[in-house]
Enzyme design. Structure first.
Site, PDB file in Angstrom:
ATOM      1  N   TYR A  80       9.285   2.799   2.455  1.00 49.47           N
ATOM      2  CA  TYR A  80      10.036   1.577   2.783  1.00 49.47           C
ATOM      3  C   TYR A  80      11.541   1.794   2.554  1.00 49.47           C
ATOM      4  CZ  TYR A  80       6.271  -1.707   3.879  1.00 49.47           C
ATOM      5  OH  TYR A  80       5.237  -2.381   4.501  1.00 49.47           O
ATOM      6  N   HIS A  97       8.578   2.684   7.707  1.00 51.39           N
ATOM      7  CA  HIS A  97       8.472   1.211   7.726  1.00 51.39           C
ATOM      8  C   HIS A  97       9.827   0.500   7.726  1.00 51.39           C
ATOM      9  CE1 HIS A  97       4.293   1.814   7.262  1.00 51.39           C
ATOM     10  NE2 HIS A  97       4.252   1.968   5.950  1.00 51.39           N
ATOM     11  N   GLY A 152       0.840  -1.189   0.000  1.00 50.28           N
ATOM     12  CA  GLY A 152       0.000   0.000   0.000  1.00 50.28           C
ATOM     13  C   GLY A 152       0.877   1.243   0.000  1.00 50.28           C
TER      14      GLY A 152
END
Ligand SMILES: Cc1cc2nc3c(=O)[nH]c(=O)nc-3n(C[C@H](O)[C@H](O)[C@H](O)COP(=O)(O)OP(=O)(O)OC[C@H]3O[C@@H](n4cnc5c(N)ncnc54)[C@H](O)[C@@H]3O)c2cc1C
Length: 213
Positions: A154, A160, A148
């Site tokens: 990332y 994350h 998502g």
């Protein structure tokens, strides 16, 4: 080449569903043999529990990893697991196709690994058969997933953490532990925020990866 696609998405019309279909069509078009384990469609039992072991070596105390070894020796493996093991035996390449959920596999896919990569089938704790002595040594594995979040989220600086770190961990504890060779992963980051044209380009990129497998 024999390719097993282990596919985990509850909606056939999803992007993951399209990626799975594209992989099947592309591989077949290249002359390869393909089998798909569509885990939601199969109503795959995701939880490893006592019901998997009808002939217990120890009925008093449930030790899952030792009961796996015992079930292999006694050929007392439940049919749904045995069928998946046959597909794994047959496959030269295994592709896992899934959406990232909680920076991880969907539970149904993790449950496939828990219940199929048995002690005594994929590795052996007693004979010390793992990594370079893993029992699935001749095979290759590939993770193909969607997120998502965008790629920027990332990274080491993002909330994350770096996706390479997460994926290297999965590849190591999953494929490398059982002796498999790791193929480069394929990912589509944040498809929901892309234009239709960008998504089509991502599907074309995937097709090229599959063609060059
Ligand atoms: C429980 C849970 C936990 C989650 N945790 C995380 C997390 O930790 N990290 C994270 O990043 N995300 C997370 N997500 C989000 C999740 O990863 C994404 O929703 C998922 O990866 C998107 O894939 P999909 O197949 O469901 O896409 P879809 O929603 O089916 O599609 C995405 C977009 O592509 C379009 N599309 C679909 N098919 C095609 C096609 N054939 N051609 C062109 N366009 C198409 C759709 O219309 C839509 O706009 C989580 C979601 C859930 C439910």
């Amino acid at each position: 080449m024999n390719v097993l696609i282990v596919y985990a998405h509850p909606e056939p019309e999803s992007l993951n569903g399209s990626l799975k279909e594209l992989a099947v069509d592309t591989l077949k078009g290249e002359g390869h043999q393909v089998q798909v384990s569509d885990l939601y469609a199969m109503n795959w039992k995701a939880v490893l529990d006592e019901d998997d072991f009808k002939e217990r070596m120890n009925p008093e105390l449930f030790n899952p990893i030792m009961e796996q070894l015992n079930a292999v020796k006694k050929e007392a493996i439940p049919l749904d697991i045995k069928e998946e093991m046959d597909k794994v035996r047959w496959a030269d390449v295994i592709i896992f196709q899934f959406p990232i959920w909680w920076s991880n596999f969907p539970a149904i896919l993790k449950g496939w690994v828990d219940r199929v990569f048995f002690n005594g089938f994929a590795f052996n704790t007693v004979e010390m058969q793992s990594y370079d002595k893993g029992l699935l040594k001749s095979k290759k594995g590939m993770l193909s997933f969607t997120t998502g979040a965008s790629r920027e989220l990332y990274t080491d600086e993002g909330p994350h953490g770096e996706i390479e770190t997460i994926i290297n961990y999965f590849n190591h504890v999953l494929f490398e532990l059982v002796g498999m060779e790791v193929l480069p992963y394929f990912a589509i980051f944040g498809p929901g925020a892309m234009s239709e044209k960008q998504r089509e380009a991502e599907l074309e990129r995937f097709q090229e990866v599959i063609q060059n497998l």
